[in-house]
Write a protein that holds these residues in place. Structure first.
Motif, PDB file in Angstrom:
ATOM      1  N   PHE A 119       0.818  -1.217   0.000  1.00 31.26           N
ATOM      2  CA  PHE A 119       0.000   0.000   0.000  1.00 31.26           C
ATOM      3  C   PHE A 119       0.854   1.270   0.000  1.00 31.26           C
ATOM      4  O   PHE A 119       0.359   2.352  -0.271  1.00 31.26           O
ATOM      5  CB  PHE A 119      -0.926   0.010   1.220  1.00 31.26           C
ATOM      6  N   THR A 120       2.134   1.140   0.337  1.00 29.66           N
ATOM      7  CA  THR A 120       3.006   2.318   0.363  1.00 29.66           C
ATOM      8  C   THR A 120       3.372   2.720  -1.050  1.00 29.66           C
ATOM      9  O   THR A 120       3.653   1.872  -1.893  1.00 29.66           O
ATOM     10  CB  THR A 120       4.281   2.024   1.170  1.00 29.66           C
ATOM     11  N   ARG A 121       3.374   4.013  -1.301  1.00 36.11           N
ATOM     12  CA  ARG A 121       3.720   4.548  -2.609  1.00 36.11           C
ATOM     13  C   ARG A 121       4.947   5.445  -2.503  1.00 36.11           C
ATOM     14  O   ARG A 121       5.232   6.017  -1.456  1.00 36.11           O
ATOM     15  CB  ARG A 121       2.542   5.348  -3.195  1.00 36.11           C
ATOM     16  N   GLY A 122       5.646   5.567  -3.632  1.00 32.87           N
ATOM     17  CA  GLY A 122       6.811   6.426  -3.689  1.00 32.87           C
ATOM     18  C   GLY A 122       6.455   7.798  -4.228  1.00 32.87           C
ATOM     19  O   GLY A 122       5.314   8.252  -4.112  1.00 32.87           O
ATOM     20  N   MET A 123       7.440   8.434  -4.811  1.00 30.12           N
ATOM     21  CA  MET A 123       7.212   9.767  -5.376  1.00 30.12           C
ATOM     22  C   MET A 123       6.240   9.680  -6.542  1.00 30.12           C
ATOM     23  O   MET A 123       6.268   8.716  -7.316  1.00 30.12           O
ATOM     24  CB  MET A 123       8.549  10.369  -5.830  1.00 30.12           C
ATOM     25  N   GLN A 124       5.362  10.672  -6.635  1.00 33.36           N
ATOM     26  CA  GLN A 124       4.359  10.759  -7.691  1.00 33.36           C
ATOM     27  C   GLN A 124       3.482   9.500  -7.725  1.00 33.36           C
ATOM     28  O   GLN A 124       3.102   9.024  -8.795  1.00 33.36           O
ATOM     29  CB  GLN A 124       5.043  10.984  -9.046  1.00 33.36           C
ATOM     30  N   ASN A 125       3.210   8.967  -6.551  1.00 26.65           N
ATOM     31  CA  ASN A 125       2.290   7.836  -6.388  1.00 26.65           C
ATOM     32  C   ASN A 125       2.757   6.584  -7.126  1.00 26.65           C
ATOM     33  O   ASN A 125       1.950   5.758  -7.552  1.00 26.65           O
ATOM     34  CB  ASN A 125       0.878   8.227  -6.866  1.00 26.65           C
ATOM     35  N   SER A 126       4.061   6.431  -7.281  1.00 28.14           N
ATOM     36  CA  SER A 126       4.604   5.269  -7.995  1.00 28.14           C
ATOM     37  C   SER A 126       4.707   4.068  -7.062  1.00 28.14           C
ATOM     38  O   SER A 126       4.748   4.204  -5.842  1.00 28.14           O
ATOM     39  CB  SER A 126       5.993   5.604  -8.550  1.00 28.14           C
ATOM     40  N   PHE A 248      11.897  11.064   9.029  1.00 27.40           N
ATOM     41  CA  PHE A 248      12.449  12.092   8.153  1.00 27.40           C
ATOM     42  C   PHE A 248      11.655  12.215   6.854  1.00 27.40           C
ATOM     43  O   PHE A 248      11.575  13.300   6.276  1.00 27.40           O
ATOM     44  CB  PHE A 248      13.918  11.788   7.827  1.00 27.40           C
ATOM     45  N   ARG A 249      11.087  11.086   6.406  1.00 31.07           N
ATOM     46  CA  ARG A 249      10.300  11.103   5.179  1.00 31.07           C
ATOM     47  C   ARG A 249       9.052  10.272   5.408  1.00 31.07           C
ATOM     48  O   ARG A 249       9.095   9.043   5.398  1.00 31.07           O
ATOM     49  CB  ARG A 249      11.106  10.547   4.009  1.00 31.07           C
ATOM     50  N   ALA A 250       7.950  10.953   5.651  1.00 37.93           N
ATOM     51  CA  ALA A 250       6.702  10.273   6.022  1.00 37.93           C
ATOM     52  C   ALA A 250       6.233   9.364   4.896  1.00 37.93           C
ATOM     53  O   ALA A 250       6.362   9.696   3.715  1.00 37.93           O
ATOM     54  CB  ALA A 250       5.629  11.308   6.341  1.00 37.93           C
ATOM     55  N   PRO A 251       5.690   8.195   5.240  1.00 38.44           N
ATOM     56  CA  PRO A 251       5.183   7.277   4.210  1.00 38.44           C
ATOM     57  C   PRO A 251       3.944   7.828   3.526  1.00 38.44           C
ATOM     58  O   PRO A 251       3.181   8.597   4.115  1.00 38.44           O
ATOM     59  CB  PRO A 251       4.857   6.009   5.003  1.00 38.44           C
ATOM     60  N   VAL A 252       3.764   7.420   2.286  1.00 40.82           N
ATOM     61  CA  VAL A 252       2.579   7.790   1.510  1.00 40.82           C
ATOM     62  C   VAL A 252       1.806   6.507   1.215  1.00 40.82           C
ATOM     63  O   VAL A 252       2.346   5.575   0.622  1.00 40.82           O
ATOM     64  CB  VAL A 252       2.962   8.485   0.185  1.00 40.82           C
ATOM     65  N   LEU A 253       0.557   6.458   1.647  1.00 42.70           N
ATOM     66  CA  LEU A 253      -0.268   5.283   1.404  1.00 42.70           C
ATOM     67  C   LEU A 253      -1.229   5.555   0.255  1.00 42.70           C
ATOM     68  O   LEU A 253      -1.698   6.682   0.072  1.00 42.70           O
ATOM     69  CB  LEU A 253      -1.058   4.916   2.662  1.00 42.70           C
ATOM     70  N   ALA A 254      -1.498   4.525  -0.518  1.00 45.59           N
ATOM     71  CA  ALA A 254      -2.364   4.655  -1.690  1.00 45.59           C
ATOM     72  C   ALA A 254      -3.716   5.225  -1.297  1.00 45.59           C
ATOM     73  O   ALA A 254      -4.337   4.767  -0.334  1.00 45.59           O
ATOM     74  CB  ALA A 254      -2.549   3.295  -2.354  1.00 45.59           C
ATOM     75  N   GLY A 255      -4.165   6.221  -2.050  1.00 44.70           N
ATOM     76  CA  GLY A 255      -5.496   6.777  -1.854  1.00 44.70           C
ATOM     77  C   GLY A 255      -5.613   7.806  -0.754  1.00 44.70           C
ATOM     78  O   GLY A 255      -6.698   8.332  -0.513  1.00 44.70           O
ATOM     79  N   THR A 256      -4.495   8.119  -0.049  1.00 48.19           N
ATOM     80  CA  THR A 256      -4.581   9.083   1.060  1.00 48.19           C
ATOM     81  C   THR A 256      -4.225  10.494   0.637  1.00 48.19           C
ATOM     82  O   THR A 256      -4.477  11.432   1.374  1.00 48.19           O
ATOM     83  CB  THR A 256      -3.671   8.653   2.218  1.00 48.19           C
ATOM     84  N   GLY A 257      -3.582  10.656  -0.490  1.00 49.68           N
ATOM     85  CA  GLY A 257      -3.335  11.989  -1.024  1.00 49.68           C
ATOM     86  C   GLY A 257      -2.041  12.642  -0.614  1.00 49.68           C
ATOM     87  O   GLY A 257      -1.706  13.705  -1.110  1.00 49.68           O
ATOM     88  N   GLY A 258      -1.260  12.043   0.288  1.00 50.85           N
ATOM     89  CA  GLY A 258      -0.004  12.674   0.662  1.00 50.85           C
ATOM     90  C   GLY A 258       0.680  11.982   1.822  1.00 50.85           C
ATOM     91  O   GLY A 258       0.164  11.014   2.388  1.00 50.85           O
ATOM     92  N   PRO A 259       1.864  12.475   2.201  1.00 51.13           N
ATOM     93  CA  PRO A 259       2.623  11.881   3.299  1.00 51.13           C
ATOM     94  C   PRO A 259       1.853  11.951   4.618  1.00 51.13           C
ATOM     95  O   PRO A 259       1.135  12.912   4.875  1.00 51.13           O
ATOM     96  CB  PRO A 259       3.899  12.733   3.359  1.00 51.13           C
ATOM     97  N   ASP A 260       2.035  10.931   5.438  1.00 50.84           N
ATOM     98  CA  ASP A 260       1.345  10.892   6.724  1.00 50.84           C
ATOM     99  C   ASP A 260       2.236  10.159   7.728  1.00 50.84           C
ATOM    100  O   ASP A 260       2.407   8.945   7.651  1.00 50.84           O
ATOM    101  CB  ASP A 260      -0.005  10.169   6.589  1.00 50.84           C
TER     102      ASP A 260
END
Length: 350
Positions: A119-126, A248-260
């Motif tokens: 479920f974790t995404r990288g930069m630009q939702n990759s 230092f770099r918050a994870p981005v989960l699919a469908g959440t819209g941004g780092p959290d």
């Protein structure tokens, strides 16, 4: 022996220097407290004090060394084989590098077909892919450039233990820091009285072994402060369900819209138990009793019953099959040391 093999051996030796330094320091502290302080500095008539100091010292020393050894020898756990890309899949992935949308669709298809809990995404939702290990990265997994492998829930690489800190040994590492602080506090407190006596006597009348007590006092309190600060920070991370990398770099989960930064936070008590386990008396022992498998992570947004999963939020993949926990099956590293036998690349940041 080829030049590359020679350089690799030199590199491996250099990596162990911080570990060797700490081992020598621990050995010296043992001599300074037990021999220089307890045996030679404490008056012979104070047998009870000698015995009490030595007994309690070995309790703190034993827990500290046990935690430290566990942190060092715990073998990093790499992603299961289900996350590996086949040669054909990896070649297709590379061929689509100029078309991010096609590349993303291919990876989402693989994730859906294999039922991977990613479920974790990288930069630009990759989708996060390790080009070195040729695999889809599980949630919270990262590639360590020093070890040359991807490992589960990587926190950081620690040169003082010559090992990565992550899912496989994070509990041991936190206990090592906290018991190290307690060990230093005890040795610093135990040597305080005789440290004062050092300054009450003329330097010319002081035996050489007493200088060990002097340096022990300073070193103990210096390391106590640093270990207590670092241990407190990692205890805070454990209670917040964060790794050093995620802080230092918050994870981005699919469908959440941004780092959290609170993506995996399911409450302080549950966060703590994910690292230290549910059995209270085992919290203080450097033994494996944590409940998580390093792959399937509970998300804060999906913690409430009936909450829609992140997979169903993916555009064009609302009907993908639900994710089920996969078997905890490890890949076999290509070297007997538990590290991948390959050139150490620059660390990835995704």
């Amino acid at each position: 022996m080829t030049m590359s093999e020679c350089l690799k051996r030199v590199y491996c030796f250099v990596k162990t220097l911080p570990l060797i330094f700490i081992i020598i320091l621990i050995g010296w502290s043992y001599y300074a407290f037990v021999v220089a302080l307890c045996i030679n500095s404490v008056p012979a008539e104070k047998v009870g004090e000698k015995v009490a100091l030595i007994i309690f010292y070995h309790v703190f020393f034993g827990m500290f060394v046990w935690s430290y050894i566990q942190t060092i020898i715990a073998r990093p756990i790499i992603p299961p084989k289900e996350f590996l890309l086949s040669n054909a899949e990896f070649l297709e992935h590379q061929s689509n590098s100029e078309e991010p949308s096609r590349q993303r669709d291919q990876l989402l298809r693989i994730i859906a077909d294999k039922h991977l809990p990613v479920f974790t995404r990288g930069m630009q939702n990759s989708i996060r892919v390790c080009q070195i290990c040729q695999l889809i990265k599980p949630d919270r997994a990262h590639h360590c450039a020093t070890c040359g492998i991807c490992l589960l829930k990587m926190d950081h690489h620690c040169p003082w233990v010559n090992n990565c800190v992550g899912y496989h040994n994070y509990k041991y590492f936190v206990l090592f820091l906290l018991y190290g602080a307690l060990y230093c506090c005890y040795t610093g407190s135990g040597s305080a009285k005789y440290f004062v006596d050092f300054w009450m006597e003329g330097v010319s009348d002081i035996q050489a072994f007493r200088f060990h007590v002097l340096f022990l006092f300073f070193a103990a309190w210096m390391f106590c402060i640093s270990l207590l600060a670092l241990g407190g920070y990692h205890l805070h991370l454990a209670m917040s369900n964060l790794t050093t990398l995620e802080s230092f770099r918050a994870p981005v989960l699919a469908g959440t819209g941004g780092p959290d930064k609170r993506a995996y936070n399911v409450g302080a008590a549950r966060n703590f138990c994910q690292v230290f386990g549910n059995t209270c008396y085992l919290w203080f022992l450097p033994v494996r009793n944590w409940q998580t498998d390093g792959i399937n992570w509970q998300h804060r947004a999906s913690y409430s019953p009936g909450q829609q999963s992140y997979a169903s939020m993916e555009s064009g993949h609302a009907n993908s099959p639900s994710r089920t926990p996969i078997e905890k099956q490890q890949l076999v590293p290509t070297s007997t040391s538990g590290r991948a036998d390959q050139v150490w690349p620059e660390s990835e940041t995704q």
